[in-house]
Write an enzyme that holds these catalytic residues in place. Sequence first.
Site, mmCIF file in Angstrom:
data_model
loop_
_atom_site.group_PDB
_atom_site.id
_atom_site.type_symbol
_atom_site.label_atom_id
_atom_site.label_comp_id
_atom_site.label_asym_id
_atom_site.label_seq_id
_atom_site.Cartn_x
_atom_site.Cartn_y
_atom_site.Cartn_z
ATOM 1 N N HIS A 70 4.407 1.763 -3.322
ATOM 2 C CA HIS A 70 4.743 0.637 -2.862
ATOM 3 C C HIS A 70 3.404 -0.243 -2.489
ATOM 4 C CE1 HIS A 70 5.559 -1.959 0.909
ATOM 5 N NE2 HIS A 70 6.703 -1.865 0.650
ATOM 6 N N SER A 129 8.756 -6.854 2.053
ATOM 7 C CA SER A 129 7.539 -6.298 1.687
ATOM 8 C C SER A 129 6.734 -6.896 0.560
ATOM 9 C CB SER A 129 7.685 -4.684 1.241
ATOM 10 O OG SER A 129 7.812 -4.172 2.355
ATOM 11 N N ASP A 164 -0.990 0.231 3.889
ATOM 12 C CA ASP A 164 0.158 0.392 3.170
ATOM 13 C C ASP A 164 0.231 1.903 2.758
ATOM 14 O OD1 ASP A 164 2.514 0.157 1.184
ATOM 15 O OD2 ASP A 164 2.218 -2.042 1.575
#
Length: 895
Positions: free
Chosen positions: A215, A526, A165
């Site tokens: 994220h 996600s 990620d």
Amino acid sequence: MLVTLALVASALAAKIPVSSLQNIRSTPGNVAPNRFIVELSAPLGNTKRDILSRETHELLYNHMRKRSVSFQVDREFNSPGVFIGAAVTLRDANDRNELASMPGVQAIRPVIMVQPPQPVSSHVVTGVTDPAIPADTESTHIITGVDKLHAQGIIGKGVKVGIIDTGIDWTHPDLGGGIGPGFKIIGGFDFVGDAFNGTNTPMPDPDPLDQCNGHGTHVAGIIGANPGNAFKISGVAFNASLTAYRIFGCNGTTPDDIIVEALLRGVSDGQDILTMSLGGPDGWTEGTASVVSSRISDMGKIVTIAAGNDGADGMFFTSGPGNAIDSISVASLDNTVIPLQNATVLGVQHDPITYFDALPLPVIDTLPIFATSTDTTVADDACDTLPDSTPDLSRFVVIVRRGTCTFVQKLTNIAAKGGNISLIYDDGSGFEDIDVGNFTSALIQAADGEFLVNEFASGANVSLSFPQTGASTQFPDPTGGLISSFTSYGPTNDMFFKPAITAPGGNILSTFPVPLGSFAVLSGTSMATPFIAGVSALLFGVKGNSAEVGRGARNLFETTAQLVPSSLTDGDPLQTAAQQGAGLVNAFQALTTNITIQPGELLTNDTANFVSLHTFTIKNTGTQAELFKISHVPAGTALSLQNGTSFFADGPVPLSTDFATITLSESSVTVHPGQTQEITAHITPPSSADPSILPVFSGFIQIVSANETFHVTYLGVAASLKDVQVVDDTNVFFGIDLPVLTDPAGDLLTNATNFTFVGEDVPQLLVRLDFGTPLLRADLVDPNENIPTTLNKRSTMSFPQDVAGGTSAQIKTIGPLFELDFQPRNTDENDGTELNVFEFDTPTFANGSTIPNGLYKVLLRALKVTGDPTNEADFESWLSPIIGVVVPSNASDST
Ligand SMILES: *[C@@H]1O[C@H](CO)[C@@H](O)[C@H](O)[C@H]1NC(C)=O
Ligand SMILES: *[C@@H]1O[C@H](CO)[C@@H](O)[C@H](O)[C@H]1NC(C)=O
Ligand SMILES: *[C@@H]1O[C@H](CO)[C@@H](O)[C@H](O)[C@H]1NC(C)=O
Ligand SMILES: *[C@@H]1O[C@H](CO)[C@@H](O)[C@H](O)[C@H]1NC(C)=O
Ligand SMILES: *[C@@H]1O[C@H](CO)[C@@H](O)[C@H](O)[C@H]1NC(C)=O
Ligand SMILES: *[C@@H]1O[C@H](CO)[C@@H](O)[C@H](O)[C@H]1NC(C)=O
Ligand SMILES: *[C@@H]1O[C@H](CO)[C@@H](O)[C@H](O)[C@H]1NC(C)=O
Ligand SMILES: *[C@@H]1O[C@H](CO)[C@@H](O)[C@H](O)[C@H]1NC(C)=O
Ligand SMILES: *[C@@H]1O[C@H](CO)[C@@H](O)[C@H](O)[C@H]1NC(C)=O
């Protein structure tokens, strides 16, 4: 000719004249120019693998040097049994064809640029902490049974999860506050560095710290956040050991060779689970990252990958690498509640007013209200400068109606009168998180706003307070418990079952980098993906991290999942399995059941390749005999195409109740301890579904015991995919029948046109794909060649009319301009995904040889899905007007 595959940046979704494409210049699409991943066959023998593999690489490079292919090695892959090869940049992309014929070369795939993982909605929590948030913020754990596993002490101890990620802010106290042995985050690697944006040079370093994007930190918290934090949230497997593989910089995309490197690194680091909340529209199972992910799954590791956030684009729009055949693609469910805050109303009797913020607005004083308009239907409240009569608003909570201009504009006008605390009431657009810039403000519901404004108008003495503790509320999400509309729909173009399983991904509160606010509420597949990675860690924790458990995980999650409806209206069908997969994960049942049912998926394929008869087995590993009742529970049949067109319907995709029928060999069966029973299912497509709208039918064979419910999921399409039109030949999008040749200014070529290939004097081809194609190619043909084509034959051209019929034998091409495998379809969005522009920069064929000056036509061919590349009848074809290649004799082939 050097072909640049490019997507137009600013074309329009509505009907527009092609002449307005004038200023469009090709922009890089999702294929990295001149970059390829070459897969090499495994070296013979299995001793001294490293040495043999090195020789395999060197052999390739020697061949390339020998044939004067100018190249640079960007990355080498050396994981025998998974992937051996190299990512290379070629000086001349046409050398790709040279490579294909070299010994040991198994496959050559272009490097794909993968989008950064963009949350669908994002809200960074910026207020003060609230120790009084109720303990069950973890609604996501309750609806999946994770809370019950936690209560049994099942928390993922000893399981290793690699997160590919944006990196992780390991300084976050709720993620252990450190990195390395002994910490929750046991390690990691940064393959790219902060400044990497997909095109510049990656600057790897050992520290995967991310304090600029966030994220990956949110993803990490969903798997592993420690309980006991201010929000009383925890990860699904908060005792698992996490490793951060950082493959995105702060901004921008990443090429898939870096994803592959991270995957292989995860394998060699001994991760049990690899999770990837990333991807881009693809539709095919053949991309390198998809292929490698699938192989890693075959080894018995669990690989969880986001299904994608392109639900708005309709059916057959799976994301790569999420469509990896044997990995687990994860859909998102909207959380049942949204963590919000209440304000207290004083001066009149009224319930607390819920405002859309996860944390309290930082307002300590109780303040009276002021309404910028007493008209509760005003459309453009506070869009203009407030009147001179407006008092100093600094000691008020200003109440303003949503509409017409941006929230920030309203708040700026209010701020001009001193107002710094406002509540914006909804105008029917929907209760949601809104962008208020730096202002202290949030959205409230229409009824609450109208009440406040009416009280203000009547002169009542109303004030509001914003309790800093104890005012958290679990606002019921009106779409809670449904599949998030943004979840990309499957199946893949080759009818594989994607997504596989659903987990909560809409309105998820989790950790965020400390400098960016420490917590945030994000939405997206996600967020659902790490949830399944967490459940996988619980599974390995309970059953041991064997390859057998890993290979059985998807099946187990699928057969024990909970079915999700398509709406909250009674009588509406279940959501298509093309979006919910096998349903919402039931972690408790998956980990505690003594029943194994397999396979979890019965795929009938399309009508031309139809597989009607399927068997599945029920195995009882418990100590009591169990009676199972078996029945058919259909899901809504998804009407993929818009009626009468070859365009996909936008999501939410319309569903019909035209169901498949299933004949089962048994309607009930008793399975004794240690026994396995086989059941056959004969699946017949819906009888009255119209094949021209590509109806995807799906549903479940439910298997109910005294205490548990299981199912196997079936899916197929009641049409032959070979009948689906691939190339858009309508004028719907651009007001002119496609495909077209234009000059670089976007001017349509309707008659013979010469090109010198000097500077901007080059042609380009505009092609919209209604459906994916396994093979898209363009060749030059003789201007007088009498070739039968299938797509909008022009009568305006000054050469022979195309004739119908014909076989491949009749097609005599002069040379290929490009040949592209596994192209995704285009969308109807105005974001660069609606059109392909192929710009012919140089007068060369795909193999690099020079096109002699002369007259030609361009023959475009697209292989239909499931078509046979050796059968000309399986291609759609189109012929261009004549182009003249008139390169001046002194012009050199520069690009
Ligand atoms: C990322 O983009 C933001 C704004 O879009 C910018 O402020 C920031 O400097 C960028 N970060 C890097 C490392 O380029
Ligand atoms: C990436 O960053 C480089 C500078 O390092 C810049 O030149 C380039 O334009 C950037 N590319 C994109 C796509 O933002
Ligand atoms: C918040 O406000 C709503 C609506 O008035 C109410 O139903 C709920 O009980 C309140 N919750 C708290 C914690 O005050
Ligand atoms: C928010 O504040 C920062 C710094 O205080 C400023 O740079 C930025 O422009 C502000 N943004 C808005 C939307 O007002
Ligand atoms: C469906 O049939 C096509 C054509 O034979 C095949 O390529 C594809 O793999 C099949 N799909 C599945 C899921 O079996
Ligand atoms: C599985 O079998 C064990 C041993 O017989 C039993 O204790 C347990 O309750 C069973 N689990 C379920 C879900 O039936
Ligand atoms: C599609 O169009 C046909 C003819 O206009 C009509 O009979 C049919 O009901 C339509 N189907 C749907 C799903 O709208
Ligand atoms: C089902 O649950 C009941 C009550 O908890 C229990 O007595 C029974 O043994 C269970 N059956 C199976 C097959 O586990
Ligand atoms: C070709 O078309 C262009 C634009 O329509 C026109 O200006 C030109 O005269 C035409 N040339 C010939 C040879 O017909």
